[in-house]
Scaffold this motif. Structure first.
Motif, PDB file in Angstrom:
ATOM      1  N   GLU A  40       0.929  -1.082   0.013  1.00  0.00           N
ATOM      2  CA  GLU A  40       0.100  -0.005  -0.056  1.00  0.00           C
ATOM      3  C   GLU A  40       0.824   1.459  -0.023  1.00  0.00           C
ATOM      4  O   GLU A  40       0.587   2.140  -0.751  1.00  0.00           O
ATOM      5  CB  GLU A  40      -0.943   0.079   1.205  1.00  0.00           C
ATOM      6  CG  GLU A  40      -1.894   1.241   1.342  1.00  0.00           C
ATOM      7  CD  GLU A  40      -2.839   1.167   2.512  1.00  0.00           C
ATOM      8  OE1 GLU A  40      -3.478   2.178   2.654  1.00  0.00           O
ATOM      9  OE2 GLU A  40      -2.640   0.342   3.214  1.00  0.00           O
ATOM     10  N   ARG A  41       2.044   1.419   0.898  1.00  0.00           N
ATOM     11  CA  ARG A  41       2.885   2.296   0.776  1.00  0.00           C
ATOM     12  C   ARG A  41       3.552   2.653  -0.330  1.00  0.00           C
ATOM     13  O   ARG A  41       3.701   3.737  -0.971  1.00  0.00           O
ATOM     14  CB  ARG A  41       3.860   2.168   1.870  1.00  0.00           C
ATOM     15  CG  ARG A  41       4.760   3.442   2.122  1.00  0.00           C
ATOM     16  CD  ARG A  41       5.922   3.324   3.025  1.00  0.00           C
ATOM     17  NE  ARG A  41       6.763   2.296   2.730  1.00  0.00           N
ATOM     18  CZ  ARG A  41       7.722   2.662   1.502  1.00  0.00           C
ATOM     19  NH1 ARG A  41       7.721   3.713   1.234  1.00  0.00           N
ATOM     20  NH2 ARG A  41       8.420   1.792   1.242  1.00  0.00           N
ATOM     21  N   THR A  44       1.179   3.920  -3.014  1.00  0.00           N
ATOM     22  CA  THR A  44       1.004   5.468  -2.565  1.00  0.00           C
ATOM     23  C   THR A  44       2.142   6.396  -3.134  1.00  0.00           C
ATOM     24  O   THR A  44       1.825   7.461  -3.540  1.00  0.00           O
ATOM     25  CB  THR A  44       0.467   5.704  -1.045  1.00  0.00           C
ATOM     26  OG1 THR A  44      -0.404   4.974  -0.779  1.00  0.00           O
ATOM     27  CG2 THR A  44       0.548   7.028  -0.707  1.00  0.00           C
ATOM     28  N   GLU A  45       3.248   5.864  -2.916  1.00  0.00           N
ATOM     29  CA  GLU A  45       4.713   6.607  -3.291  1.00  0.00           C
ATOM     30  C   GLU A  45       4.697   6.743  -4.898  1.00  0.00           C
ATOM     31  O   GLU A  45       4.954   7.825  -5.318  1.00  0.00           O
ATOM     32  CB  GLU A  45       5.822   5.842  -2.556  1.00  0.00           C
ATOM     33  CG  GLU A  45       5.955   6.000  -1.439  1.00  0.00           C
ATOM     34  CD  GLU A  45       5.814   7.313  -0.905  1.00  0.00           C
ATOM     35  OE1 GLU A  45       6.957   8.318  -1.495  1.00  0.00           O
ATOM     36  OE2 GLU A  45       5.559   7.640   0.472  1.00  0.00           O
ATOM     37  N   VAL A  47       1.948   6.958  -6.980  1.00  0.00           N
ATOM     38  CA  VAL A  47       1.000   8.060  -7.219  1.00  0.00           C
ATOM     39  C   VAL A  47       1.289   9.183  -6.882  1.00  0.00           C
ATOM     40  O   VAL A  47       1.322  10.298  -7.607  1.00  0.00           O
ATOM     41  CB  VAL A  47      -0.294   7.656  -6.575  1.00  0.00           C
ATOM     42  CG1 VAL A  47      -1.426   8.762  -6.466  1.00  0.00           C
ATOM     43  CG2 VAL A  47      -1.140   6.362  -6.948  1.00  0.00           C
ATOM     44  N   ARG A  48       1.899   9.525  -5.574  1.00  0.00           N
ATOM     45  CA  ARG A  48       2.813  10.565  -5.153  1.00  0.00           C
ATOM     46  C   ARG A  48       3.695  11.136  -6.424  1.00  0.00           C
ATOM     47  O   ARG A  48       3.904  12.554  -6.574  1.00  0.00           O
ATOM     48  CB  ARG A  48       3.235  10.557  -3.914  1.00  0.00           C
ATOM     49  CG  ARG A  48       2.099  10.736  -2.764  1.00  0.00           C
ATOM     50  CD  ARG A  48       2.620  10.475  -1.678  1.00  0.00           C
ATOM     51  NE  ARG A  48       1.774  10.706  -0.407  1.00  0.00           N
ATOM     52  CZ  ARG A  48       2.009  10.195   0.903  1.00  0.00           C
ATOM     53  NH1 ARG A  48       3.094   9.658   1.310  1.00  0.00           N
ATOM     54  NH2 ARG A  48       1.069  10.019   1.654  1.00  0.00           N
ATOM     55  N   HIS A  56      -1.065  14.263 -12.127  1.00  0.00           N
ATOM     56  CA  HIS A  56      -2.405  13.603 -11.228  1.00  0.00           C
ATOM     57  C   HIS A  56      -3.454  13.184 -12.035  1.00  0.00           C
ATOM     58  O   HIS A  56      -4.143  12.022 -11.914  1.00  0.00           O
ATOM     59  CB  HIS A  56      -2.887  14.712 -10.514  1.00  0.00           C
ATOM     60  CG  HIS A  56      -3.931  14.322  -9.557  1.00  0.00           C
ATOM     61  ND1 HIS A  56      -3.805  13.752  -8.385  1.00  0.00           N
ATOM     62  CD2 HIS A  56      -5.438  14.704  -9.777  1.00  0.00           C
ATOM     63  CE1 HIS A  56      -5.145  13.466  -7.785  1.00  0.00           C
ATOM     64  NE2 HIS A  56      -5.959  13.968  -8.560  1.00  0.00           N
ATOM     65  N   ARG A  64      -6.045   5.771  -8.299  1.00  0.00           N
ATOM     66  CA  ARG A  64      -5.058   6.372  -7.294  1.00  0.00           C
ATOM     67  C   ARG A  64      -5.206   5.798  -5.722  1.00  0.00           C
ATOM     68  O   ARG A  64      -4.348   5.703  -5.083  1.00  0.00           O
ATOM     69  CB  ARG A  64      -5.384   7.747  -6.982  1.00  0.00           C
ATOM     70  CG  ARG A  64      -4.914   8.712  -8.347  1.00  0.00           C
ATOM     71  CD  ARG A  64      -5.298  10.212  -8.005  1.00  0.00           C
ATOM     72  NE  ARG A  64      -6.793  10.478  -7.946  1.00  0.00           N
ATOM     73  CZ  ARG A  64      -7.293  10.982  -8.906  1.00  0.00           C
ATOM     74  NH1 ARG A  64      -6.556  11.053 -10.316  1.00  0.00           N
ATOM     75  NH2 ARG A  64      -8.508  11.305  -8.952  1.00  0.00           N
ATOM     76  N   GLN A  65      -6.379   5.097  -5.508  1.00  0.00           N
ATOM     77  CA  GLN A  65      -6.478   4.505  -4.336  1.00  0.00           C
ATOM     78  C   GLN A  65      -6.278   2.972  -4.165  1.00  0.00           C
ATOM     79  O   GLN A  65      -6.347   2.433  -3.166  1.00  0.00           O
ATOM     80  CB  GLN A  65      -8.115   4.641  -4.147  1.00  0.00           C
ATOM     81  CG  GLN A  65      -8.452   6.328  -3.971  1.00  0.00           C
ATOM     82  CD  GLN A  65      -9.939   6.273  -3.853  1.00  0.00           C
ATOM     83  OE1 GLN A  65     -10.912   5.228  -3.724  1.00  0.00           O
ATOM     84  NE2 GLN A  65     -10.313   7.456  -3.934  1.00  0.00           N
ATOM     85  N   LEU A  67      -4.450  -0.458  -3.735  1.00  0.00           N
ATOM     86  CA  LEU A  67      -3.343  -0.772  -2.631  1.00  0.00           C
ATOM     87  C   LEU A  67      -2.352  -1.764  -3.598  1.00  0.00           C
ATOM     88  O   LEU A  67      -1.411  -1.989  -3.021  1.00  0.00           O
ATOM     89  CB  LEU A  67      -3.984  -1.863  -1.806  1.00  0.00           C
ATOM     90  CG  LEU A  67      -5.043  -1.217  -0.874  1.00  0.00           C
ATOM     91  CD1 LEU A  67      -5.617  -2.208   0.073  1.00  0.00           C
ATOM     92  CD2 LEU A  67      -4.793  -0.074  -0.345  1.00  0.00           C
TER      93      LEU A  67
END
Length: 239
Positions: A40-41, A44-45, A47-48, A56, A64-65, A67
């Motif tokens: 998950e992290r 997220t990274e 996507v960031r 974006h 984007r959400q 996992l």
């Protein structure tokens, strides 16, 4: 087994008896790659990182959400196939997978099962959506590299070849000289099952929990184990 009926046990024995080449998915049947390094992290990274480059809008809300770190990679490749952006994103994912490999949790019974199958004369190959660099590093750390070498077929720069496309399975079959009927695919996701169907390879599902089993059964898998122990037991009785 998830439902150890006589019929399913016999099906499992038949799958094992007919397999001359065993194709393994990596993350799941062999190890939990992200057991100590959160997927998950990582997702997220990634996507960031895209957002930091002003991209974006490349991803939908659900992408984007997600996992799953491969979701963002696949999404960007669909919109910009073969681009430098995709290559850089894939390289970042590979680096995260390499970090994860250091704390990956071996799947119970996987190591002895691999060694036993190899000792009995079967040929083994990896067919995965993970980076082959990551697979080789993990196998070397577990002293399993010789059981598979040189047959590790993973993610390439052409992301259209990721499962459920059967490309990595077909590469393994060609390299080992096996027909689909002589092989067995062990996987834990519906995409593994679909790839095996498209390659014509019999499939054994591995489901470490009820959610995984439900997804595999909904995808059409009929022989599923929740532990690799019965597979190992059957093989040892043959030896």
């Amino acid at each position: 087994m998830t439902a150890e009926t006589g019929n399913e046990t016999e099906e499992l024995r038949n799958l094992i008896a007919d397999a001359r080449v065993v194709l393994w998915d990596f993350d799941g049947p062999i190890c939990r790659l992200f057991a100590g390094h959160s997927a998950e992290r990582v997702a997220t990274e990634l996507v960031r990182w895209l957002e930091g480059r002003g991209l974006h809008g490349l991803l939908t809300g659900s992408e984007r959400q997600s996992l799953d770190p491969q979701v963002a990679l696949r999404a960007v490749d669909r919109r910009h196939p073969g681009s430098d952006l995709v290559a850089e994103l894939e390289a970042r994912l590979t680096q995260e997978e390499l970090r994860a490999a250091a704390s990956a949790l071996p799947t119970p019974y996987a190591d002895p099962l691999i060694r036993t199958w190899k000792a009995l004369g079967s040929r083994l190959a990896i067919a995965t959506n993970n980076s082959p660099l990551v697979v080789r590093e993990y196998l070397a750390a577990r002293d399993l590299g010789d059981c598979f070498a040189p047959h590790v077929y993973g993610r390439t720069q052409d992301l259209a070849h990721l499962k459920p496309d059967p490309h990595c399975l077909n590469r393994a079959l060609t390299a080992t000289g096996a027909s689909p009927a002589q092989a067995l695919m062990i996987g834990d996701t519906p995409t593994d099952h679909e790839a095996s169907l498209r390659a014509g390879v019999p499939f054994l599902g591995y489901a470490r929990n009820s959610r995984k089993e439900k997804l595999l059964r909904e995808a059409g898998a009929t022989v599923i184990v929740d532990s690799l122990e019965p597979v190992l037991r059957i093989l040892r009785h043959r030896s």
